[in-house]
Motif scaffolding. Structure first.
Motif, PDB file in Angstrom:
ATOM      1  N   ARG A   2       0.847  -1.196   0.000  1.00 22.26           N
ATOM      2  CA  ARG A   2       0.000   0.000   0.000  1.00 22.26           C
ATOM      3  C   ARG A   2       0.880   1.242   0.000  1.00 22.26           C
ATOM      4  NH1 ARG A   2      -2.268  -1.760   5.554  1.00 22.26           N
ATOM      5  NH2 ARG A   2      -0.018  -2.081   5.632  1.00 22.26           N
ATOM      6  N   ALA A   4       0.933   5.359   0.083  1.00 21.44           N
ATOM      7  CA  ALA A   4       0.188   6.590   0.350  1.00 21.44           C
ATOM      8  C   ALA A   4       0.768   7.691  -0.530  1.00 21.44           C
ATOM      9  CB  ALA A   4       0.304   6.959   1.825  1.00 21.44           C
ATOM     10  N   GLU A  32      -1.938  -1.320  -3.710  1.00 17.76           N
ATOM     11  CA  GLU A  32      -3.077  -0.448  -3.421  1.00 17.76           C
ATOM     12  C   GLU A  32      -2.566   0.985  -3.353  1.00 17.76           C
ATOM     13  OE1 GLU A  32      -6.183  -1.118  -0.178  1.00 17.76           O
ATOM     14  OE2 GLU A  32      -5.011   0.566   0.640  1.00 17.76           O
ATOM     15  N   GLN A  34      -3.267   4.777  -2.358  1.00 18.09           N
ATOM     16  CA  GLN A  34      -4.108   5.659  -1.552  1.00 18.09           C
ATOM     17  C   GLN A  34      -3.799   7.099  -1.959  1.00 18.09           C
ATOM     18  OE1 GLN A  34      -3.123   4.676   2.497  1.00 18.09           O
ATOM     19  NE2 GLN A  34      -3.644   2.508   2.260  1.00 18.09           N
ATOM     20  N   TYR A  36      -4.318  10.912  -1.575  1.00 18.84           N
ATOM     21  CA  TYR A  36      -4.777  11.910  -0.608  1.00 18.84           C
ATOM     22  C   TYR A  36      -4.864  13.278  -1.281  1.00 18.84           C
ATOM     23  CZ  TYR A  36      -3.994   8.434   3.013  1.00 18.84           C
ATOM     24  OH  TYR A  36      -4.064   7.307   3.788  1.00 18.84           O
ATOM     25  N   LYS A  53      -7.808   4.035  -3.719  1.00 17.62           N
ATOM     26  CA  LYS A  53      -8.641   4.669  -2.698  1.00 17.62           C
ATOM     27  C   LYS A  53      -8.368   6.166  -2.716  1.00 17.62           C
ATOM     28  CE  LYS A  53      -9.088   0.874   0.648  1.00 17.62           C
ATOM     29  NZ  LYS A  53      -8.818   0.481   2.054  1.00 17.62           N
TER      30      LYS A  53
END
Length: 349
Positions: A2, A4, A32, A34, A36, A53
Motif C-alpha cells: 500500500r 500513500a 493499493e 491511496q 490523498y 482509494k
C-alpha cells in the motif's frame, strides 16, 4: 503493498501524479494506491479505480509554507494524512512531489527514525556518463551539518540501497573529499575516513573527488548535507546549461547545423537520457521506519511511474526491515562493548 500518495504535491498536481499512478497500475496490479487530496480534482484523471482509494481533504501544503509549522498546523493536509497512514500501519510507504522540507519534517516527526540512525539523510541515484548504472549519493541536504558518525551511517544506508534495490553486489563506498589521499580534507572527512576504514562490512574504497563522480568512481558516495546539496545543484545546473548551449549552437549554425543535428538525433537523445536522473526514481529520505520518497516538483507522469517502481522494489526487498534489524544489532554490540569497557576500567583500578 500500500502506497500513500500525496496527490496534491507538485507543480502539476494532481494531474501528473494521478496519471503517473495510472501508468504504474498496469505493471503493479498488486499495489493499493491511496490518493490523498481533493477528490473532485483527483477523479478527473482516474481511469481505473481498481485498487485505488481516494481520501478526500481540502487542505494542502504549499511550496512557500514553512515546513515544520505546516506539518504541525495543517493536520488535514494531504501530505500529513499520507504520513499518518504510514505511521499507523495503514500504508507501507509515502510518496510526494510537494514541499521537500515539509516531507522531511513529516518523515522525522510523524513516521520516525530507525533506532540507531541519528540523522536520516536524503539520497538520490545520479547518472554516470560511462554506463547506465548511476551512483547513490547522500546526504543531499536533509542536514546542514554532520558528524563523522552520521556519514558512517549514510555509508551503511547507501550500501543497503545499492545492493537491495539496484542489485549491485558489494557496492563500492567513496567519501567525497578535495583529494584522494588519506591525509586530505577537513577534520570531518579525516575522522570519517578512519571510521569507514574500520568498518569491515563495507567495501570502502577511500576518498573520491567531485570531478570523478560522473565517471562512476564509486557506487555510493557519502558527504555532509551542505556539501552534498551544493554538488547536486552543480550537477543539475551543468546538465541543463550544457543541453541549452548545445541547442543554441545547433540553431545558430544555420542549415548545416540543423542537418548535422538531424543525423545525430539518436545520439543527442541518448545523451539527454544519460543526464536525466529522474529515470532512477525519486530521492529517498533514508533512515526512517518506512520508505519516504520525494520527486521533483515539476515531475511528469513517467517519472511518477518510475518512482512507484522504485518504491515497489524497496518494499519487495524488505530493505527497511533488514536495516532495522542491522542497526538494532549494531546498537546491542556497541552497548555490550561499552559495558565491557566500564568493567575493564573497574578491574584496572
Amino acid at each position: 503493498m500500500r502506497i500513500a500518495v500525496d496527490a496534491m504535491g507538485g507543480d502539476h498536481a494532481p494531474q501528473a501524479i494521478v496519471e503517473g499512478v495510472m501508468l504504474a497500475k498496469k505493471d503493479f496490479p498488486m499495489i493499493e494506491f491511496q490518493l490523498y487530496g481533493k477528490e473532485s480534482e483527483i477523479r478527473k484523471y482516474v481511469t481505473d479505480e481498481t485498487n485505488v482509494k481516494i481520501i478526500h481533504t481540502d487542505e494542502k501544503i504549499y511550496s512557500e509554507d514553512e515546513p515544520v509549522k505546516a506539518i504541525r498546523k495543517k493536520k488535514q493536509a494531504s501530505m500529513v494524512l499520507a504520513a499518518q497512514a504510514v505511521k499507523e500501519g495503514r500504508a507501507d510507504a509515502i510518496f510526494s512531489a510537494g514541499n521537500t522540507g515539509a516531507l522531511l519534517a513529516a518523515g522525522l516527526f510523524i513516521i520516525g527514525r530507525i533506532k540507531g540512525v541519528d540523522r536520516p539523510g536524503l539520497m538520490s541515484t545520479l547518472p554516470v556518463m560511462t554506463s547506465d548504472a548511476g551512483f547513490d549519493m547522500l546526504d543531499l541536504g536533509a542536514n546542514a551539518e554532520n558528524k563523522p558518525e552520521h556519514l558512517v551511517q549514510y555509508a551503511i544506508l547507501g550500501s543497503f540501497y545499492a545492493s537491495h534495490v539496484r542489485g549491485i553486489k558489494n557496492p563500492r563506498i567513496g567519501l567525497l573529499n578535495n583529494g584522494t589521499e588519506e591525509t586530505k580534507g577537513s577534520e570531518l572527512t579525516k575522522k570519517t575516513y578512519e571510521l569507514l576504514k574500520a568498518e569491515s562490512d563495507l567495501n570502502f574504497i577511500g576518498n573520491v573527488e567531485a570531478r570523478e563522480l560522473l565517471n562512476g568512481v564509486a557506487d555510493v558516495v557519502v558527504t555532509d548535507g551542505f556539501t552534498g546539496n551544493a554538488v547536486l545543484k552543480t550537477i543539475e545546473g551543468t546538465a541543463l546549461n550544457l543541453m541549452a548551449v548545445l541547442k543554441d549552437s545547433i540553431l545558430d549554425a544555420g542549415l548545416k547545423g540543423k542537418l548535422g543535428a538531424l543525423l545525430l538525433k539518436d545520439s543527442l537523445r541518448g545523451l539527454k537520457g544519460k543526464m536525466d536522473y529522474a529515470k532512477y526514481g525519486g530521492a529517498v529520505l533514508f533512515g526512517l521506519k518506512a520508505p519516504v520518497i520525494k520527486t521533483h516538483g515539476a515531475t511528469g507522469p513517467e517519472a511518477v511511474a518510475q518512482t512507484i517502481r522504485q518504491i515497489y522494489t524497496m518494499l519487495d526487498s524488505h530493505m527497511v526491515e533488514e536495516l532495522v534489524a542491522q542497526f538494532e544489532e549494531k546498537k546491542k554490540q556497541e552497548g555490550a562493548f561499552s559495558i565491557n569497557e566500564k568493567l575493564q576500567k573497574k578491574v584496572d583500578k
